[in-house]
Scaffold this active site. Sequence first.
Site, mmCIF file in Angstrom:
data_model
loop_
_atom_site.group_PDB
_atom_site.id
_atom_site.type_symbol
_atom_site.label_atom_id
_atom_site.label_comp_id
_atom_site.label_asym_id
_atom_site.label_seq_id
_atom_site.Cartn_x
_atom_site.Cartn_y
_atom_site.Cartn_z
ATOM 1 C CB CYS A 142 53.413 60.073 35.340
ATOM 2 S SG CYS A 142 51.992 60.614 36.290
ATOM 3 C CB CYS A 160 51.176 64.527 34.155
ATOM 4 S SG CYS A 160 52.820 64.079 34.781
ATOM 5 C CB CYS A 220 54.819 61.677 38.623
ATOM 6 S SG CYS A 220 54.956 62.701 37.129
ATOM 7 C CB CYS A 252 51.802 65.485 38.312
ATOM 8 S SG CYS A 252 51.611 63.682 38.208
ATOM 9 C CG ASP A 277 52.594 41.017 17.088
ATOM 10 O OD1 ASP A 277 53.667 40.471 16.740
ATOM 11 O OD2 ASP A 277 52.514 42.227 17.362
#
EC number: 6.3.5.13
Length: 409
Positions: free
Chosen positions: A197, A200, A213, A216, A333
């Site tokens: 999430c 949170c 989530c 939350c 990269d």
Amino acid sequence: MTQLPLRAQLASALGRSAATLSRMTGRGDGSVIGGRVGLMLEPDLLRQLARDRKLALVSATNGKTTTTRLITSALLDLGEVATNAFGANMPAGHVSALSEHKHAPYGVLEVDEKYLPEVLDTTGAGVVCLMNLSRDQMDRAAEIWLLAQKWRKALSGKPTHVIANCDDPLVTWGASTAAKVTWVAGGQRWKEDSWSCPECGGPLERKGVHWACRECTFHRPEPQWVLDDDAVIDPRGQRWLIDIQLPGLANRSNAAMALAVADAFGLPVERALPRLREVTSVAGRYTTVERDGRHARLLLAKNPAGWLEAFDVSDPHLPIILSVNAQGPDGRDTSWLWDVDYRILRGRPVFVTGERRLDLALRLEVADVPFALCASFAEALAMQPPGRVDVIANYTAFQQIRSEFGRAV
């Protein structure tokens, strides 16, 4: 439209001249150099060129160029549209696009994810289209959570109308501070960057298309537009067949986003959809080129999510050429190759080329995918029997291949 101040007029004119010279001398399409010249002479040129226009900004990790093209095609029903058709998606490219079409009342600008807050603040665009966020160019791009956070801050307190993909939790979080959001269920095949999430840090739980989530209240919003396989359902519940010429589920998702944006401009689906069907290729993507009886279809994939979509479009019965570079626009990269599941290529004739072909060869070796290593794309193509072949390349490798065929569009 309000006439530009004299300094801005001069900067815009000189920028257009520089762009024209670049094209005439074969140095490029002029979509960057023209803007750079204009901004050198008038640093506030983008703001002045954007004034009095109805603008849409399009941002995402994947699909920006295609969706920008689709929206532009739709809005041409309303009038002239300024756009950065070749993907020059930073301020210099935006200046070039708006200068080139100085009287266009509408504008559709593809915007690099990192530049979206700056470009939104400068242009005051009325509509912003946000589609997806995933890892990309990890050596020089910010973590995508930080990008989503910047989007939230940029949209907060502005009257911008946001069209956002509610199936991507990071996009949902980034868009949720906007004053007005139209949610589109555009799908999300690549989920590896959105298991936590963003609000949170708790785990996201997925049940079918829904996500929420566990710790939350953050959850998937209710969409107004829904992509349902080969059709889109509009806010009035009417179902429209997305019979566009661009292949794959990802492009149907792009089309659904484009229809929602067109609707935000007051253009109904029945007028926008026929315009979307006219798009057959986007800056070389999906174009088929021919050499000595070999017909190569060009597909672009710049990151793990993009490769997943390219595999979805490619024909499993055809041989395939893979080309990877690691120049500045690609990111230096190449560790992202290890996030791509190449096992889907087992059983197909695979040919590997590009400046970083050895990196890709090692990845395929570990995935137990047989391949032939080629020194160049020309060599790889010459090894094919007459007939069709798919080609997947990352950004600069794709552009090099395009240039061999006169930058097919």
